[in-house]
Design a protein around this motif. Structure first.
Motif, mmCIF file in Angstrom:
data_model
loop_
_atom_site.group_PDB
_atom_site.id
_atom_site.type_symbol
_atom_site.label_atom_id
_atom_site.label_comp_id
_atom_site.label_asym_id
_atom_site.label_seq_id
_atom_site.Cartn_x
_atom_site.Cartn_y
_atom_site.Cartn_z
ATOM 1 N N LEU A 4 32.923 36.100 29.540
ATOM 2 C CA LEU A 4 33.058 34.925 30.398
ATOM 3 C C LEU A 4 32.556 35.184 31.812
ATOM 4 N N LEU A 5 32.976 36.301 32.386
ATOM 5 C CA LEU A 5 32.609 36.596 33.773
ATOM 6 C C LEU A 5 31.126 36.918 33.913
ATOM 7 N N ALA A 6 30.526 37.484 32.872
ATOM 8 C CA ALA A 6 29.085 37.725 32.914
ATOM 9 C C ALA A 6 28.324 36.404 32.845
ATOM 10 N N ALA A 7 28.860 35.451 32.050
ATOM 11 C CA ALA A 7 28.199 34.155 31.913
ATOM 12 C C ALA A 7 28.370 33.308 33.161
ATOM 13 N N ASN A 8 29.500 33.417 33.820
ATOM 14 C CA ASN A 8 29.770 32.639 35.038
ATOM 15 C C ASN A 8 30.604 33.482 35.985
ATOM 16 N N PRO A 9 29.958 34.277 36.842
ATOM 17 C CA PRO A 9 30.705 35.178 37.735
ATOM 18 C C PRO A 9 31.690 34.461 38.650
ATOM 19 N N ARG A 10 31.426 33.209 38.977
ATOM 20 C CA ARG A 10 32.337 32.473 39.859
ATOM 21 C C ARG A 10 33.740 32.343 39.270
ATOM 22 N N LEU A 11 33.849 32.453 37.943
ATOM 23 C CA LEU A 11 35.157 32.303 37.311
ATOM 24 C C LEU A 11 36.140 33.387 37.724
ATOM 25 N N LEU A 12 35.667 34.436 38.364
ATOM 26 C CA LEU A 12 36.603 35.419 38.905
ATOM 27 C C LEU A 12 37.565 34.720 39.871
ATOM 28 N N GLY A 13 37.061 33.693 40.573
ATOM 29 C CA GLY A 13 37.917 32.915 41.467
ATOM 30 C C GLY A 13 39.046 32.219 40.736
ATOM 31 N N TYR A 14 38.782 31.748 39.524
ATOM 32 C CA TYR A 14 39.830 31.093 38.726
ATOM 33 C C TYR A 14 40.994 32.054 38.476
ATOM 34 N N TYR A 15 40.677 33.249 38.002
ATOM 35 C CA TYR A 15 41.737 34.203 37.661
ATOM 36 C C TYR A 15 42.427 34.737 38.912
ATOM 37 N N ARG A 16 41.693 34.900 39.994
ATOM 38 C CA ARG A 16 42.318 35.328 41.255
ATOM 39 C C ARG A 16 43.336 34.292 41.722
ATOM 40 N N LEU A 17 42.933 33.031 41.708
ATOM 41 C CA LEU A 17 43.832 31.967 42.142
ATOM 42 C C LEU A 17 45.038 31.835 41.210
ATOM 43 N N THR A 40 37.831 46.310 44.444
ATOM 44 C CA THR A 40 37.319 44.968 44.153
ATOM 45 C C THR A 40 36.439 44.384 45.249
ATOM 46 N N SER A 41 36.326 45.053 46.388
ATOM 47 C CA SER A 41 35.573 44.471 47.507
ATOM 48 C C SER A 41 34.126 44.179 47.124
ATOM 49 N N ARG A 42 33.531 45.010 46.266
ATOM 50 C CA ARG A 42 32.132 44.812 45.867
ATOM 51 C C ARG A 42 31.962 43.628 44.930
ATOM 52 N N LEU A 43 33.080 43.090 44.429
ATOM 53 C CA LEU A 43 33.014 41.989 43.474
ATOM 54 C C LEU A 43 33.116 40.621 44.142
ATOM 55 N N ALA A 44 33.306 40.580 45.455
ATOM 56 C CA ALA A 44 33.496 39.302 46.150
ATOM 57 C C ALA A 44 32.309 38.372 45.966
ATOM 58 N N ARG A 45 31.114 38.933 45.847
ATOM 59 C CA ARG A 45 29.919 38.096 45.704
ATOM 60 C C ARG A 45 29.934 37.318 44.393
ATOM 61 N N MET A 46 30.665 37.783 43.395
ATOM 62 C CA MET A 46 30.751 37.045 42.142
ATOM 63 C C MET A 46 31.339 35.658 42.385
ATOM 64 N N GLU A 47 32.467 35.626 43.065
ATOM 65 C CA GLU A 47 33.110 34.345 43.365
ATOM 66 C C GLU A 47 32.354 33.578 44.430
ATOM 67 N N ARG A 48 31.875 34.286 45.441
ATOM 68 C CA ARG A 48 31.284 33.621 46.593
ATOM 69 C C ARG A 48 30.001 32.880 46.243
ATOM 70 N N ASP A 49 29.079 33.557 45.560
ATOM 71 C CA ASP A 49 27.788 32.911 45.289
ATOM 72 C C ASP A 49 27.373 32.962 43.826
ATOM 73 N N GLY A 50 28.290 33.397 42.943
ATOM 74 C CA GLY A 50 27.989 33.368 41.515
ATOM 75 C C GLY A 50 26.967 34.380 41.069
ATOM 76 N N SER A 51 26.839 35.459 41.824
ATOM 77 C CA SER A 51 25.831 36.464 41.481
ATOM 78 C C SER A 51 26.492 37.728 40.948
ATOM 79 N N SER A 52 25.707 38.499 40.231
ATOM 80 C CA SER A 52 26.184 39.781 39.725
ATOM 81 C C SER A 52 25.044 40.781 39.802
#
Length: 320
Positions: A73-86, A102-114
């Motif tokens: 799921l997270l590979a398909a849509n990195p922004r979803l990390l925000g869902y689980y965080r919230l 986890t600091s290096r993972l912030a870009r997943m939620e922020r701009d959907g990149s990996s």
């Protein structure tokens, strides 16, 4: 007569929620899951979601991915990390910390990149999220519903949206003060951007007026090439909530004390509360030389604005 201000903040939040539904709220999660190979998603869930938790969710007619993140799921849509965080109740500041890895993972939620590095970290991340998700599910028990999960997410999201609105309000307030100064010194300006004003004063000295991280606006005069005298430190408190004015004045005092230690000797505090008690303000920020109201500076009129204008002209050394 009872009068209330317009619900501007909630109106803005409603617009933000519309955007977030497509990024990392439940509709985004469900859309992403539907686009995946069901067998592959089931294998990932078997690997990361405890069997008893999957059984509980299934009995409630709920998909396991509503609580448990998996690499697919997270590979398909990195922004979803925000869902689980919230869902798990972590603020962005709490969650994206170096000590958690986890600091290096912030870009997943922020701009959907990996990146290859973030993709490689997904199994460890999902294992950690699964442990917290299982604890949450254990606390909720058989009362769990999709609506309860949505409400938990909104409880975390609300302060995040309000914090973002406060940052925007603060930036706008600093910009209003900066523009008021720019208008006063405009005849002497040589160059200007949205963050710095470069002018020459009556003594043919260079003066810089610029945004700074702390304090918000500073005025410097170049005495020798590359050597500047620190003239004024301006702290802008743009919050309009009267009940919180004491905290904001206290924050301004701390900033001014640091500015004094850095070599400034003039300190102004600009507030966005019109009915402030100036005697109280002076007692809570004794370092502040002058207090101003944003509304007076924006009006470009009145005794307070005229004092502000006179002080800017005097301390920059430009011709009036």
């Amino acid at each position: 007569m009872i009068r209330l201000p317009p619900p501007a903040l909630q109106s803005a939040f409603a617009g933000a929620l519309g955007d977030l539904r497509g990024h990392f709220l439940r509709p985004a999660l469900e859309t992403t899951a539907r686009g995946l190979d069901p067998a592959a998603l089931a294998r990932d869930l078997d690997a990361f979601a405890p069997a008893q938790d999957r059984a509980l969710l299934a009995a409630r007619g709920m998909a396991a991915e509503l609580v448990f993140a998996v690499p697919l799921l997270l590979a398909a849509n990195p922004r979803l990390l925000g869902y689980y965080r919230l869902l798990l109740g972590y603020s962005q500041k709490e969650f994206y910390r170096a000590e958690f890895g986890t600091s290096r993972l912030a870009r997943m939620e922020r701009d959907g990149s990996s990146s290859p590095q973030t993709l490689a970290a997904l199994p460890d991340l999902c294992q950690a999220l699964a442990a917290s998700g299982s604890q949450l599910l254990g606390a909720i028990g058989e009362t769990v519903t999709p609506e309860i999960l949505d409400e938990l997410i909104l409880l975390t999201l609300g302060p995040q949206l309000r914090g973002g609105a406060n940052v925007q309000k603060g930036t706008a307030g600093i910009g209003a003060v900066f523009e008021a100064i720019h208008e006063i010194v405009r005849p002497a300006v040589k160059r200007a951007t949205d963050r710095q004003i470069d002018l020459t004063n009556a003594a043919d000295r260079r003066v810089l007026i610029e945004f700074a991280p702390d304090p918000d606006i500073i005025i410097l005069e170049e005495m020798l090439p590359g050597r500047f005298r620190k003239k004024v430190a301006i702290e802008v408190k743009a919050g309009s909530d009267f009940s919180n004015i004491h905290n904001r004045i206290g924050e301004a005092e701390k900033s001014h004390q640091k500015a004094r230690a850095a070599g400034f000797n003039e300190f102004w505090t600009v507030v966005n509360v019109d009915r402030i008690d100036m005697a109280m303000a002076r007692s809570e920020s004794p370092t502040t030389n002058r207090f101003y109201r944003i509304s007076d500076l924006q009006s470009r009129s009145g005794a307070e604005y005229e004092d502000f204008r006179t002080q800017v002209i005097s301390l920059t050394g430009i011709r009036s």
